[in-house]
Design a protein around this motif. Structure first.
Motif, mmCIF file in Angstrom:
data_model
loop_
_atom_site.group_PDB
_atom_site.id
_atom_site.type_symbol
_atom_site.label_atom_id
_atom_site.label_comp_id
_atom_site.label_asym_id
_atom_site.label_seq_id
_atom_site.Cartn_x
_atom_site.Cartn_y
_atom_site.Cartn_z
ATOM 1 N N PHE A 66 -4.851 55.137 -23.866
ATOM 2 C CA PHE A 66 -3.523 54.625 -23.540
ATOM 3 C C PHE A 66 -2.480 55.734 -23.469
ATOM 4 C CE2 PHE A 66 -5.528 50.723 -25.335
ATOM 5 C CZ PHE A 66 -5.503 49.991 -24.149
ATOM 6 N N SER A 67 -2.685 56.826 -24.187
ATOM 7 C CA SER A 67 -1.818 57.992 -24.010
ATOM 8 C C SER A 67 -1.958 58.541 -22.599
ATOM 9 C CB SER A 67 -2.177 59.078 -25.028
ATOM 10 O OG SER A 67 -1.944 58.652 -26.341
ATOM 11 N N MET A 68 -3.189 58.601 -22.123
ATOM 12 C CA MET A 68 -3.429 59.085 -20.764
ATOM 13 C C MET A 68 -2.730 58.203 -19.743
ATOM 14 S SD MET A 68 -7.052 59.502 -18.740
ATOM 15 C CE MET A 68 -7.289 57.715 -18.685
ATOM 16 N N LEU A 69 -2.862 56.876 -19.873
ATOM 17 C CA LEU A 69 -2.208 55.962 -18.939
ATOM 18 C C LEU A 69 -0.698 56.145 -18.950
ATOM 19 C CD1 LEU A 69 -4.109 52.549 -19.324
ATOM 20 C CD2 LEU A 69 -4.437 54.328 -17.600
ATOM 21 N N PRO A 91 0.880 50.353 -21.849
ATOM 22 C CA PRO A 91 0.073 51.286 -22.642
ATOM 23 C C PRO A 91 0.811 51.846 -23.844
ATOM 24 C CG PRO A 91 0.661 52.257 -20.516
ATOM 25 C CD PRO A 91 1.002 50.804 -20.450
ATOM 26 N N LEU A 92 2.141 51.912 -23.749
ATOM 27 C CA LEU A 92 2.911 52.385 -24.903
ATOM 28 C C LEU A 92 2.781 51.406 -26.063
ATOM 29 C CD1 LEU A 92 4.654 54.867 -25.411
ATOM 30 C CD2 LEU A 92 6.665 53.504 -24.822
ATOM 31 N N PHE A 118 0.286 49.180 -26.398
ATOM 32 C CA PHE A 118 -1.118 49.244 -26.801
ATOM 33 C C PHE A 118 -1.354 50.439 -27.722
ATOM 34 C CE2 PHE A 118 -2.353 46.146 -23.586
ATOM 35 C CZ PHE A 118 -3.533 45.624 -24.091
ATOM 36 N N LEU A 119 -0.723 51.557 -27.385
ATOM 37 C CA LEU A 119 -0.869 52.760 -28.198
ATOM 38 C C LEU A 119 -0.356 52.513 -29.617
ATOM 39 C CD1 LEU A 119 -1.503 55.793 -28.468
ATOM 40 C CD2 LEU A 119 0.782 56.260 -27.551
ATOM 41 N N TRP A 120 0.784 51.875 -29.739
ATOM 42 C CA TRP A 120 1.350 51.576 -31.050
ATOM 43 C C TRP A 120 0.435 50.653 -31.844
ATOM 44 C CZ3 TRP A 120 4.462 52.927 -34.736
ATOM 45 C CH2 TRP A 120 4.889 52.000 -35.678
ATOM 46 N N ARG A 121 -0.107 49.637 -31.190
ATOM 47 C CA ARG A 121 -0.955 48.684 -31.878
ATOM 48 C C ARG A 121 -2.329 49.256 -32.194
ATOM 49 N NH1 ARG A 121 0.787 43.429 -31.770
ATOM 50 N NH2 ARG A 121 -0.819 43.235 -33.384
ATOM 51 N N SER A 122 -2.669 50.401 -31.577
ATOM 52 C CA SER A 122 -3.965 51.040 -31.845
ATOM 53 C C SER A 122 -3.932 51.946 -33.064
ATOM 54 C CB SER A 122 -4.415 51.861 -30.621
ATOM 55 O OG SER A 122 -4.562 51.038 -29.481
ATOM 56 N N LEU A 123 -2.730 52.193 -33.587
ATOM 57 C CA LEU A 123 -2.589 53.104 -34.730
ATOM 58 C C LEU A 123 -2.868 52.381 -36.047
ATOM 59 C CD1 LEU A 123 0.632 55.007 -33.610
ATOM 60 C CD2 LEU A 123 -1.736 55.815 -33.477
ATOM 61 N N GLN A 124 -4.076 51.913 -36.193
ATOM 62 C CA GLN A 124 -4.508 51.242 -37.415
ATOM 63 C C GLN A 124 -6.011 51.373 -37.560
ATOM 64 O OE1 GLN A 124 -4.129 46.773 -36.879
ATOM 65 N NE2 GLN A 124 -2.753 47.456 -35.252
#
Length: 447
Positions: free
Chosen positions: A362-365, A111-112, A114-120
């Motif tokens: 993903f932050s929650m996970l 999830p970490l 995924f979180l990075w890749r979601s910042l777009q």
């Protein structure tokens, strides 16, 4: 007799202990395991064995472990004089927990990343137009695509269609090789995320119980805030009601299936985590006169309530996913990592402001995983005394309950002295008969 609290420290407040236990108990399984188990085992009917196992096994076991830990924290209980004989087993528990931490930390690195890749502006798994996608990538944007996807079972593994989220997880995040005979190379982004996760967790536990007790004020409460936000967003989506119906619609005939009852027992033990030493360890930092009885009722109930709530969050979004694609909810409903890293992200990608919801999810996970790590595994690795104590629970749980060594009557007497309250007959019957019987039956059924 030396008071170990003087050297080991203790929780600054009762709230720290409760939040730490809640963080330890509530983990990834509450989100990606329970909702699917509930749906698969009769929907609302599954709550009958689930809550029954909570009352008959989960809460009594939690009370037993907190009592053992809290009383042993002062070195008072006579049965703990046999601890030196179990040092080898205590070390074995530490080794097992070390293996689990390595595995669990790898999981929470997902999830970490995924979180990075979601910042777009656009989620990378929304389309099949990426370098990691194959010719079998299929966007579920129409009836024809859905029909092709539903016919996957008739195809070989190599010919099956996969969604963009599926290929993103397996090809871009994991870089899975072609087979077990191809080891592949180091996935550097995952390695970096794994190291970051270790650094975060080390920062949380660096000063032992003092730092853990402060960190949990955020890590144990923030996931609830996100869960509430995702719930509100989920239930307001078109098709959410259909997904929730799949989740809670009771199938009472399933109660005749022994597997349903076994799954209920497994989920209670899997979620609360008795027998690993975490509960005993955290309780050993309590003030000696702390009322463990109420703690042991509140924490398991909050844990189970969170699992049920997570089911509404997951299935409301799966209902929306079904509404948008035409794919049946039954087909979309999966359990385990596939739900958290494939199906749910696929559904999120169809939402307005999808990067926002992906970041929240993903932050929650990640924080759920951090809490579980810091709450049990690593704190106990820093405390060899409690690691040895934890073996008492694993080896002598039933023995203590039926009175073979220390005696249930003596144990009840000690607990009543500790909490200044009477131990009702329900607890005694549970420790002596109900819980050992359920554990024995479950073990036999597993074998």
């Amino acid at each position: 007799m030396t008071n170990t609290k003087e050297t080991r420290g203790h929780w600054a407040s009762k709230t720290e202990f409760i939040l730490s236990c809640i963080g330890y108990a509530i983990g990834l399984g509450n989100v990606w395991r329970f909702p699917y188990l509930c749906y698969r085992n009769g929907g609302g009917a599954f709550l009958v064995p689930y809550l029954l196992m909570l009352v008959l096994c989960g809460i009594p076991l939690f009370f037993l472990e907190t009592c053992l830990g809290q009383f042993s924290g002062t070195g008072c209980i006579t049965v703990f004089k046999i601890v030196p004989l179990l040092k080898g087993a205590g070390i074995a528990i530490v080794v097992i927990n070390f293996i689990c931490t390595a595995y669990y930390n790898a999981i929470i690195s997902y999830p970490l990343l995924f979180l990075w890749r979601s910042l777009q502006a656009q989620l990378p798994w929304e389309t099949c137009d990426n370098a990691w996608n194959t010719a079998r990538c299929l966007e579920l944007r129409g009836a024809q695509q859905v029909e092709l996807f539903l016919n996957n079972s008739a195809l070989t593994m190599a010919d099956r269609y996969r969604t963009p989220a599926d290929e993103f997880f397996h090809n871009e995040i994991l870089h899975i090789s072609e087979g077990i005979d191809h080891m592949g190379g180091i996935v550097w982004p995952l390695l970096v995320c794994d190291l970051i996760a270790w650094i975060v967790i080390f920062g949380c536990i660096a000063k032992g119980v003092q730092s853990v007790g402060k960190v949990v004020y955020f890590t144990a409460t923030f996931p609830f805030v996100i869960l509430a936000v995702l719930l509100v967003r989920g239930v307001t989506l078109p098709g959410a009601l259909e997904g929730i119906k799949f989740y809670i619609m009771p199938e009472w005939s399933q109660l005749r299936n022994l597997r349903v009852w076994a799954d209920a027992a497994i989920q209670i033990f899997f979620s609360l985590g008795p027998g690993w030493g975490g509960i005993v360890n955290m309780a050993s930092y309590n003030q000696f006169k702390n009322n463990t009885k109420m703690d042991s009722i509140i924490i398991p109930i909050v844990n189970c309530g969170t699992s049920i709530l997570a089911g509404f969050v997951v299935f409301s979004v799966l209902g929306y996913f079904s509404h948008q694609t035409g794919l049946p909810v039954a087909t979309a409903a999966t359990g385990g990592p596939g739900l958290a890293f494939i199906t749910y992200p696929e559904a999120i990608s169809m939402l307005p402001l999808s990067p926002l919801w992906a970041c929240l999810f993903f932050s929650m996970l990640f924080f759920l995983g951090v809490d579980s790590m810091g709450g049990m595994y690593l704190v106990q690795l820093l405390d060899w005394y409690s690691a040895s104590i934890s073996v008492i629970l694993v080896c002598l749980l039933e023995v203590i309950a039926v009175g073979w060594i220390y005696g249930c009557d003596k144990f009840v007497r000690d607990v009543e002295f500790m909490i200044d309250r009477k131990v009702e007959r329900f607890w005694i019957i549970s420790w002596k008969f109900i819980t050992p019987i359920v554990l024995t039956v479950r073990t036999y059924e597993k074998l």
